[in-house]
Scaffold this active site. Structure first.
Site, short mmCIF file in Angstrom:
data_model
loop_
_atom_site.label_atom_id
_atom_site.label_comp_id
_atom_site.label_asym_id
_atom_site.label_seq_id
_atom_site.Cartn_x
_atom_site.Cartn_y
_atom_site.Cartn_z
N GLN A 142 -11.08 -1.64 -7.35
CA GLN A 142 -12.23 -2.04 -6.55
C GLN A 142 -13.53 -1.71 -7.29
OE1 GLN A 142 -10.92 -1.49 -2.04
NE2 GLN A 142 -10.73 0.43 -3.14
N LYS A 199 0.85 -1.18 0.00
CA LYS A 199 0.00 0.00 0.00
C LYS A 199 0.89 1.24 0.00
CE LYS A 199 -3.97 -2.03 2.40
NZ LYS A 199 -3.52 -3.44 2.20
N HIS A 220 -13.81 -14.70 -4.25
CA HIS A 220 -14.19 -16.03 -3.79
C HIS A 220 -15.61 -16.37 -4.23
CE1 HIS A 220 -11.36 -14.27 -0.82
NE2 HIS A 220 -10.74 -15.41 -1.00
N ASP A 241 -1.73 -2.23 -3.86
CA ASP A 241 -3.08 -2.46 -3.34
C ASP A 241 -3.93 -1.20 -3.41
OD1 ASP A 241 -3.27 -5.13 -2.66
OD2 ASP A 241 -2.29 -4.85 -0.72
N ARG A 281 -5.54 -6.28 -10.75
CA ARG A 281 -6.19 -7.18 -9.79
C ARG A 281 -7.58 -6.65 -9.55
NH1 ARG A 281 -3.39 -7.05 -4.29
NH2 ARG A 281 -2.12 -8.79 -5.07
N LYS A 332 -13.73 -6.63 -5.27
CA LYS A 332 -14.98 -5.90 -5.04
C LYS A 332 -14.79 -4.67 -4.17
CE LYS A 332 -18.11 -9.79 -5.80
NZ LYS A 332 -19.22 -10.61 -5.26
N GLY A 333 -13.91 -4.74 -3.18
CA GLY A 333 -13.67 -3.60 -2.31
C GLY A 333 -13.95 -3.91 -0.86
N ALA A 334 -13.20 -3.26 0.02
CA ALA A 334 -13.27 -3.66 1.43
C ALA A 334 -13.26 -2.49 2.42
CB ALA A 334 -12.10 -4.59 1.75
N ARG A 367 -11.88 -8.37 6.51
CA ARG A 367 -12.23 -9.74 6.08
C ARG A 367 -13.54 -10.19 6.74
NH1 ARG A 367 -8.55 -8.08 3.87
NH2 ARG A 367 -10.34 -7.41 2.64
#
Length: 319
Positions: free
Chosen positions: A174, A108, A238, A145, A195, A198-200, A300
Site C-alpha cells: 500500500q 488475508k 483505477h 492481501d 500488487r 494505494k491503500g484502503a 470501496r
C-alpha cells in the site's frame, strides 16, 4: 483526498452502522455491484464470465480479524475448495495452463489466524503453506492481501518465509504508507511479485500519507522501482494517471505486455478493463464474495466519491 473518507472508514468499524446498513432490505441487491455473491455457487459463474472475456481473476473469500480457531479452519477449508473450483473453471476455457495462471486467490493472514494470540502468526503461516501447496497442484496463484499498518511487518515476514518454497507467492503493498518505497525496493530485490495499490484503511498520519497528491507521488515512486527491478509488477489501480504512468514505464524498461498486469476491482470501470484487454494488456479482476462483505464495501465507498454516490442513488431508487 475525499473529505468524507475518514468518516466513511470509521463506519467500517462501527457495529451499529453495520447493523443499520445490513438490515435495509435493498442493500443486498446493491452490494452485488461490488461483491459476487455470498457463496461459491454464486461466485463461480461470475469468474467464468470474466475468464471468457479474456480477463484473469483473483478471488477473495471475505473475512478478516479472525478471533477463533474454528473460524480460521473454516476459512482454510473454503479456500481449499475455492482453489479447486477456480482451477476447474479455468480448464474449461481455451488456452488453459498458460505460464501466468489466469486464476488466483487473494487472502488475508488475519483470516487465517494471525490474530489468535501468541501462536497466531505460526497458525497463519501454517495455513498459508497449506493453501500454497494446494495452489501448486492446481496451477493457481496466491496473493497475500495488505491489511492495516499494524500487520504489515508480520505479513511481509510470513510471505518472505513462504517464498523459500513458493517463490511465485505475491504480496500487496500500500503506497499510502510512508515506508512503501523502501519496502518496494526490498521486495523487488528479492524478486517478489508485488500488487501495488494505494491503500484502503484509516491510518494515523505518523505512518501514512493523508493528502492525495502524496499518496499518488508515493505510488509513482514505487511503480518506478518495480518496473526497474521487480518480477511481474501488478498495477492495482483505477486511476488513469497511474495506468498511463505504468504504460510509459513499461515502454521505457522494454517490458512486453505479458511482463506485467493491471488489476481492477469487480464492478468498477468495466469498460476500461475491456479496453485494456482489447489493447493486448493483461488484466486481472479482484472478485470478493462471502457474507462478511460490510467492511470491504465501506472501504470501496471511501476510495471514490463516485462509489458512494452510486450506492446512495441505488438505495434511494430501490427503496
Amino acid at each position: 483526498m475525499n473529505p468524507l473518507r475518514p468518516a466513511i472508514l470509521a463506519a467500517a468499524g462501527s457495529s451499529r452502522m453495520k447493523d443499520a446498513v445490513t438490515r435495509v432490505p435493498v442493500t443486498a441487491a446493491v452490494v452485488r455491484r461490488f461483491v459476487a455473491g455470498e457463496t461459491r455457487a454464486e461466485l463461480v459463474p461470475v469468474a467464468r464470465e470474466l475468464l471468457a472475456s479474456g480477463r484473469a481473476v483473483s478471488v477473495d473469500f471475505l473475512g478478516e480479524y479472525t478471533t477463533e480457531h474454528v473460524q480460521a479452519d473454516a476459512a482454510v477449508a473454503e479456500y481449499l475448495s475455492l482453489i479447486d473450483d477456480l482451477a476447474e473453471a479455468d480448464q474449461m476455457m481455451p488456452g488453459a495452463h498458460t505460464d501466468i495462471p489466469r486464476v488466483e486467490v487473494s487472502l488475508k493472514l488475519s483470516a487465517l489466524g494471525q490474530s489468535l494470540g501468541q501462536d497466531g502468526p505460526a497458525i497463519a503461516a501454517e495455513n498459508l503453506h497449506k493453501l500454497c501447496a494446494k495452489a501448486v497442484e492446481r496451477h493457481v496463484w496466491v496473493t497475500v492481501d495488505a491489511e492495516d499498518h499494524s500487520t504489515t511487518a508480520g505479513t511481509l515476514e510470513a510471505v518472505r518465509q513462504a517464498r523459500t518454497e513458493f517463490p511465485w507467492l505475491a504480496v500487496a503493498l500500500q503506497t499510502y504508507l510512508r515506508r512503501a518505497e523502501d519496502r518496494a525496493r526490498d521486495l523487488a530485490a528479492d524478486g517478489t511479485r508485488v500488487r501495488l495499490c494505494k491503500g484502503a484503511y484509516q491510518e494515523p498520519a505518523t505512518v501514512a500519507y493523508r493528502r492525495r497528491a502524496e499518496v499518488d507521488a508515493s505510488y509513482l515512486r514505487c511503480l518506478d522501482v518495480l518496473f526497474r527491478g521487480a518480477w511481474y509488477p501488478m498495477i492495482a489501480s483505477h486511476d488513469p494517471a497511474m495506468i498511463d504512468a505504468a504504460l510509459a514505464l513499461a515502454i521505457e524498461n522494454h517490458c512486453n505486455p505479458g511482463d506485467f498486469e493491471f488489476q481492477m476491482l469487480y464492478g468498477i470501470r468495466d469498460a476500461e478493463q475491456r479496453r485494456l484487454v482489447a489493447g493486448g494488456h493483461s488484466l486481472r479482476v479482484y472478485i470478493p464474495y462471502g457474507t462478511q462483505w460490510y467492511g470491504y464495501l465501506v472501504r470501496r465507498l471511501a476510495e471514490r466519491p463516485a462509489n458512494l454516490a452510486f450506492f446512495l442513488r441505488a438505495l434511494a431508487d430501490r427503496a
